[in-house]
Design a protein around this motif. Structure first.
Motif, short mmCIF file in Angstrom:
data_model
loop_
_atom_site.label_atom_id
_atom_site.label_comp_id
_atom_site.label_asym_id
_atom_site.label_seq_id
_atom_site.Cartn_x
_atom_site.Cartn_y
_atom_site.Cartn_z
N LEU A 133 -16.74 32.00 -4.89
CA LEU A 133 -15.73 32.48 -3.94
C LEU A 133 -16.26 33.68 -3.15
O LEU A 133 -16.00 33.79 -1.95
CB LEU A 133 -14.44 32.83 -4.67
CG LEU A 133 -13.72 31.62 -5.30
CD1 LEU A 133 -12.62 32.09 -6.24
CD2 LEU A 133 -13.18 30.68 -4.24
N GLN A 158 -8.34 30.67 -9.12
CA GLN A 158 -9.20 30.22 -8.03
C GLN A 158 -10.38 29.46 -8.59
O GLN A 158 -11.08 29.92 -9.47
CB GLN A 158 -9.67 31.41 -7.22
CG GLN A 158 -8.59 32.03 -6.36
CD GLN A 158 -8.23 31.14 -5.20
OE1 GLN A 158 -7.49 30.18 -5.35
NE2 GLN A 158 -8.75 31.44 -4.05
N ALA A 165 -12.67 25.20 -3.99
CA ALA A 165 -12.82 25.88 -2.70
C ALA A 165 -13.94 25.24 -1.88
O ALA A 165 -13.80 25.04 -0.67
CB ALA A 165 -13.09 27.37 -2.91
#
Length: 152
Positions: A26, A133, A138
């Motif tokens: 991330l 997350q 992602a």
């Protein structure tokens, strides 16, 4: 202690998806907007994530096909019309497409609910627990960059 062997298939200096945590992925994605090196690394990681997703979906599809093969009926003895064969082929094609979509749903759902022990794939009304997350998720959500055009 056993260590995972590193494979020499990655380009020099390239990051491996297996070696990175979600937070590292991330952070790299966040830096990629302003850093061309980070952007190149993100593209390489995205390729790895897509390849891994494809492999996992194919494995799930193979399992689903194994379940379906055990349930399939044997072909009737005797002559069969061309129309019946064409209809059966269309039905198999549609069933294959549904199995592939279901395999994708299973894999993506499992990735999104990896920390949710109460996840029930068959409960359409269940609200997923907001997952932490996920770096891989992602990467998969990123828009794939357009290929660079060769100079004319």
């Amino acid at each position: 202690m056993s260590q995972k062997p590193t494979t020499p298939t990655t380009p020099d200096g390239a990051l491996r998806l297996d070696d990175m945590s979600d937070s590292q992925i991330l952070a790299l994605i966040a830096r990629a907007e302003n850093d061309p090196f980070a952007a190149k690394s993100v593209q390489y990681l995205q390729k790895q994530a897509c390849e891994r997703m494809t492999e996992t979906v194919q494995q799930m599809l193979a399992k689903l096909n194994g379940i379906g093969a055990a349930r399939e009926k044997k072909a009737p003895a005797g002559p069969i019309s061309v129309v019946a064969l064409a209809s059966a082929a269309r039905q198999r094609e549609a069933a294959g497409k549904q199995k592939k979509e279901f395999a994708e749903y299973l894999v993506i759902g499992a990735l999104m609910n990896r920390d949710n022990p109460d996840w029930n794939i068959f409960d359409a009304e269940a609200k997923p627990v907001p997952p932490p997350q996920s770096g891989v998720l992602a990467l998969l959500k990123l828009k794939t960059p357009a290929p660079a055009k060769a100079p004319a």
